[in-house]
Design a protein around this motif. Structure first.
Motif, short mmCIF file in Angstrom:
data_model
loop_
_atom_site.label_atom_id
_atom_site.label_comp_id
_atom_site.label_asym_id
_atom_site.label_seq_id
_atom_site.Cartn_x
_atom_site.Cartn_y
_atom_site.Cartn_z
N GLU A 27 46.50 65.96 23.32
CA GLU A 27 47.15 66.86 24.20
C GLU A 27 47.34 67.42 25.82
N VAL A 28 46.53 66.28 26.21
CA VAL A 28 46.45 67.24 27.76
C VAL A 28 46.59 65.25 28.37
N THR A 29 46.07 64.29 27.82
CA THR A 29 45.91 63.24 27.72
C THR A 29 47.57 62.65 27.80
N ALA A 30 48.47 62.94 26.48
CA ALA A 30 50.07 62.77 26.20
C ALA A 30 50.71 63.46 27.45
N ARG A 31 50.29 64.82 27.76
CA ARG A 31 51.19 65.22 28.84
C ARG A 31 50.64 64.70 30.46
N ALA A 32 49.53 64.23 30.45
CA ALA A 32 49.37 63.78 31.56
C ALA A 32 49.82 61.84 31.78
N GLY A 33 49.99 61.26 30.42
CA GLY A 33 50.56 59.60 30.60
C GLY A 33 49.76 58.67 30.77
N VAL A 34 48.52 59.14 30.46
CA VAL A 34 47.43 58.50 30.06
C VAL A 34 46.81 58.27 28.73
N ASP A 35 46.63 56.80 28.55
CA ASP A 35 45.96 56.53 28.06
C ASP A 35 44.44 57.52 27.02
N ALA A 36 44.42 58.45 26.04
CA ALA A 36 42.65 59.37 25.87
C ALA A 36 41.75 57.92 25.60
N ARG A 37 42.40 57.38 24.83
CA ARG A 37 40.80 56.03 25.06
C ARG A 37 40.45 55.42 25.64
N THR A 38 41.28 55.61 26.85
CA THR A 38 40.47 54.80 28.40
C THR A 38 39.04 56.10 28.31
N TYR A 39 39.21 57.44 28.56
CA TYR A 39 38.19 57.94 28.46
C TYR A 39 36.82 58.47 27.96
N GLU A 40 35.75 58.73 28.06
CA GLU A 40 34.23 59.23 27.17
C GLU A 40 34.67 60.66 27.20
N LEU A 41 34.39 61.83 26.20
CA LEU A 41 33.95 62.87 26.44
C LEU A 41 32.55 63.05 25.35
N TRP A 42 32.12 63.86 27.12
CA TRP A 42 31.16 63.64 26.71
C TRP A 42 30.70 65.82 26.49
N VAL A 43 29.99 66.03 25.52
CA VAL A 43 29.44 68.33 25.27
C VAL A 43 27.93 67.52 25.61
N GLU A 44 27.67 68.66 27.12
CA GLU A 44 26.03 68.64 27.45
C GLU A 44 25.57 69.97 26.97
N ASP A 45 24.66 70.02 26.25
CA ASP A 45 24.16 70.92 26.14
C ASP A 45 23.38 71.63 26.70
N SER A 46 24.24 72.74 27.52
CA SER A 46 23.63 74.06 28.03
C SER A 46 24.75 74.98 27.97
N ASP A 47 24.08 76.74 28.86
CA ASP A 47 24.26 77.40 28.39
C ASP A 47 24.86 78.22 29.08
N GLY A 48 25.98 77.33 30.40
CA GLY A 48 26.52 77.25 31.31
C GLY A 48 27.82 77.00 31.35
N LEU A 49 28.47 77.73 32.33
CA LEU A 49 30.24 77.32 31.26
C LEU A 49 30.70 75.76 33.15
N ASN A 50 30.50 75.40 32.29
CA ASN A 50 30.99 74.34 33.30
C ASN A 50 31.46 72.46 33.18
N ALA A 51 32.30 71.88 34.14
CA ALA A 51 32.51 70.27 32.51
C ALA A 51 32.54 69.66 34.31
N VAL A 52 32.59 68.62 34.08
CA VAL A 52 32.23 67.53 34.97
C VAL A 52 33.85 66.05 34.75
N ALA A 53 33.68 65.67 36.11
CA ALA A 53 34.48 63.88 35.56
C ALA A 53 33.43 63.21 36.12
N ALA A 54 32.72 62.15 35.29
CA ALA A 54 31.53 61.64 36.40
C ALA A 54 32.43 59.96 36.73
N ALA A 55 32.45 58.84 37.40
CA ALA A 55 32.57 57.76 37.60
C ALA A 55 32.02 56.81 36.00
#
Length: 136
Positions: A16-44
């Motif tokens: 839904e997010v990528t559709a609203r942004a007009g980008v292909d969702a398959r271009t990006y890789e989703l990662w889930v980090e094993d952490s107890d903190g509330l955080n997110a990251v965009a990495a090269a």
């Protein structure tokens, strides 16, 4: 990496997010980090990551807002400019650490020399540091 259950929860929000942004969702890789903190990251490298805590605690609307924010970093080119800035600043950071180590060593050595010896070491050290910094 994301478990099957986490992917099942995150992928519809991501589509839904990528559709609203007009980008292909398959271009990006989703990662889930094993952490107890509330955080997110965009990495090269087209990586969007969230913590496992964020996955479990945030409702879908807030997860969408977080991932949209991170996607905005990619769309705006922030991830690549940050990576470039890191690499361009690396020689300066290395030089700083080297000079800091040399300075500490000189301080320890200078205790065994006279005032003239300390001044000589500081003059040489300062000249090398100034030359290196102005070159970088």
């Amino acid at each position: 990496m994301a478990t099957a259950q986490e992917r099942q929860r995150l992928e519809p929000v991501w589509r839904e997010v990528t559709a609203r942004a007009g980008v292909d969702a398959r271009t990006y890789e989703l990662w889930v980090e094993d952490s107890d903190g509330l955080n997110a990251v965009a990495a090269a490298g087209h990586i969007v990551g969230v913590t496992r805590f964020a996955m479990s605690e945030l409702p879908n609307g807030e997860s969408a807002a977080v991932t949209a924010h991170e996607l905005g970093h990619h769309v705006g080119g922030h991830t690549w400019s940050s990576l470039l800035g890191y690499w361009c600043a690396l020689p300066g950071r290395i030089a700083w650490r080297v000079f800091r180590g040399i300075g500490r060593a000189l301080f320890k050595v200078s205790k065994s020399f006279s005032c003239f010896g300390v001044g000589y070491f500081l003059l040489v050290f300062g000249s090398v540091a100034l030359t290196t910094i102005s070159t970088l």
